[in-house]
Design an enzyme around this catalytic site. Structure first.
Site, PDB file in Angstrom:
ATOM      1  N   HIS A 140       0.856  -1.200   0.000  1.00  0.00           N
ATOM      2  CA  HIS A 140       0.000   0.000   0.000  1.00  0.00           C
ATOM      3  C   HIS A 140       0.883   1.238   0.000  1.00  0.00           C
ATOM      4  CE1 HIS A 140      -4.123   1.699   1.159  1.00  0.00           C
ATOM      5  NE2 HIS A 140      -3.330   2.758   1.055  1.00  0.00           N
ATOM      6  N   HIS A 153     -10.061   0.970  -0.184  1.00  0.00           N
ATOM      7  CA  HIS A 153      -9.905   1.703   1.069  1.00  0.00           C
ATOM      8  C   HIS A 153     -11.258   1.659   1.787  1.00  0.00           C
ATOM      9  CE1 HIS A 153      -6.351   3.368  -0.885  1.00  0.00           C
ATOM     10  NE2 HIS A 153      -6.051   4.078   0.191  1.00  0.00           N
ATOM     11  N   GLY A 156     -10.325   7.747  -1.382  1.00  0.00           N
ATOM     12  CA  GLY A 156     -10.906   9.084  -1.254  1.00  0.00           C
ATOM     13  C   GLY A 156     -11.899   9.181  -0.108  1.00  0.00           C
ATOM     14  N   ASP A 163       1.923   9.358  -5.638  1.00  0.00           N
ATOM     15  CA  ASP A 163       1.933  10.815  -5.476  1.00  0.00           C
ATOM     16  C   ASP A 163       2.207  11.247  -4.037  1.00  0.00           C
ATOM     17  OD1 ASP A 163      -0.516   9.939  -4.530  1.00  0.00           O
ATOM     18  OD2 ASP A 163      -1.683  11.527  -5.464  1.00  0.00           O
ATOM     19  N   ASP A 219       1.956   3.689   3.014  1.00  0.00           N
ATOM     20  CA  ASP A 219       0.900   4.587   2.552  1.00  0.00           C
ATOM     21  C   ASP A 219       1.487   5.712   1.690  1.00  0.00           C
ATOM     22  OD1 ASP A 219      -1.686   5.363   2.134  1.00  0.00           O
ATOM     23  OD2 ASP A 219      -2.030   6.174   4.136  1.00  0.00           O
ATOM     24  N   GLU A 262     -11.500   3.135   7.129  1.00  0.00           N
ATOM     25  CA  GLU A 262     -10.359   3.970   7.512  1.00  0.00           C
ATOM     26  C   GLU A 262     -10.781   5.134   8.385  1.00  0.00           C
ATOM     27  OE1 GLU A 262      -6.773   6.618   5.416  1.00  0.00           O
ATOM     28  OE2 GLU A 262      -8.377   5.778   4.187  1.00  0.00           O
ATOM     29  N   HIS A 287       1.222   4.904  -2.167  1.00  0.00           N
ATOM     30  CA  HIS A 287       0.722   5.847  -3.176  1.00  0.00           C
ATOM     31  C   HIS A 287       1.888   6.579  -3.838  1.00  0.00           C
ATOM     32  CE1 HIS A 287      -3.639   5.732  -2.137  1.00  0.00           C
ATOM     33  NE2 HIS A 287      -3.167   5.328  -0.951  1.00  0.00           N
TER      34      HIS A 287
END
Length: 341
Positions: free
Chosen positions: A16, A201, A174, A20, A282, A204, A18
């Protein structure tokens, strides 16, 4: 060899991460200046404060604000290639053997880049990174909750051309509160039909029922975070019964205030109850973390042993979207390196 040295030398896996949220601050600054994008400062140490959260991060809103500049500098394929390559280089220095990188192609199409250019930039860097850095990597395409369900369907339709070429799965990420997972049910059902793996996701930000919805309606094989399953015994039993792996990200969860502190995180409870928890970063840059840091936090704050860490790594191999042959190869590599340590 002391424990810290062992942790640093552990072979590692990240399911996991990301793209960006894992860009070198120096790279963000360099590209921004080249592209005439406004930056708050050109002093790198001060600039880092705009790309990384501090230890006293107060909210999810503050956390998400650190992505603003990153999005701006990831609007050309050459930059996406560079950023992916640099991430793999950094991970190789930490003895990461396998990673699943995830990104949302439509977030990088604001200035004319096509879906294909965005995806192929990442895949090219990943393929070359295998030779340069010795890291096996796979790509997960993210559908954003705030985007229309039709956009999610487009991601699946366009993304299927890259199945077997580095793309392995789709994800949903999101705002969980305003956009429940079932809105994107069609895209995920189509993804299963085409042969994509699925992760979502869910649970969370305090809505544990989204975990069940993600598994039953979106056919999720793994859950991103899943922190709040413990709030509902029925949902916790569901996760156990269905043997759903959880992609847990400790520092991120504390920084976004999904949990109050490291000691409050339910990961040890889940591990002790036999749930297949995995440890992940993450967002390496935004959270200012590494896998070794995450391991140390768990040992210092939750009483994890080296055997516990090893178990989460094994869980990661088993839960990965790598092929069976790749899993066997990874298992052999990990066993050999563990034995040496």
């Amino acid at each position: 060899m002391n424990v810290q040295k062992k942790i640093e030398r552990f072979p590692k896996i990240d399911l996991h991460c990301h793209l960006d949220g894992s860009v070198r601050p120096e790279t963000i600054l360099e590209i921004a200046l080249k592209e005439d994008i406004h930056v708050p400062t050109t002093k790198i140490e001060a600039f880092k404060q705009h790309t990384q959260v501090a230890e006293d991060c107060s909210s999810l809103k503050e956390y998400l604000s650190k992505f603003a500049l990153t999005s701006d500098v990831m609007q050309k394929s050459e930059y996406i290639y560079r950023i992916t390559d640099e991430l793999l280089e950094d991970l190789s220095n930490e003895n990461v053997k396998y990673i699943e990188i995830r990104f949302a192609p439509f977030l990088h199409m604001e200035k004319g880049m096509t879906f294909e250019e965005a995806v192929e930039s990442v895949l090219k860097a990943m393929e070359e990174g295998k030779e340069k850095y010795g890291i096996l990597s796979k790509l997960i395409l993210i559908c954003m909750r705030r985007h229309s369900p039709e956009v999610s369907v487009q991601i699946v339709e366009k993304g299927k051309a890259y199945l077997g070429k580095g793309v392995v799965a789709i994800d949903l990420a999101g705002n969980e509160h305003d956009f429940p997972p079932e809105l994107h049910k069609k895209a995920f059902q189509l993804a299963k039909e085409y042969g994509f793996h699925r992760t979502v996701h869910a649970g969370e930000t305090g809505i544990p029922k989204n975990i069940i919805t993600a598994v039953e309606e979106l056919k999720a094989e793994r859950i991103g975070h899943g922190i709040h399953a413990y709030l509902n015994e029925e949902i916790l039993e569901f996760v156990k019964e269905k043997k759903i792996p959880l992609e847990m990200c400790i520092s991120s969860n504390v920084q976004t205030k999904a949990v109050e502190g490291f000691e409050d995180h339910p990961i040890k409870k889940y591990l002790d109850e036999g749930i297949a928890v995995t440890i992940n970063t993450d967002n390496i840059t935004v959270s200012n973390t590494t896998l070794a840091k995450e391991y140390e936090i768990l040992m210092n704050k939750q009483g994890f042993t080296l055997e516990d860490i090893k178990q989460t790594i094994i869980n990661g191999i088993n839960a990965s979207f790598a092929s069976n042959e790749e899993k066997e190869e990874l298992t052999g590599i990990f066993k050999e390196e563990f034995f040496k340590l």
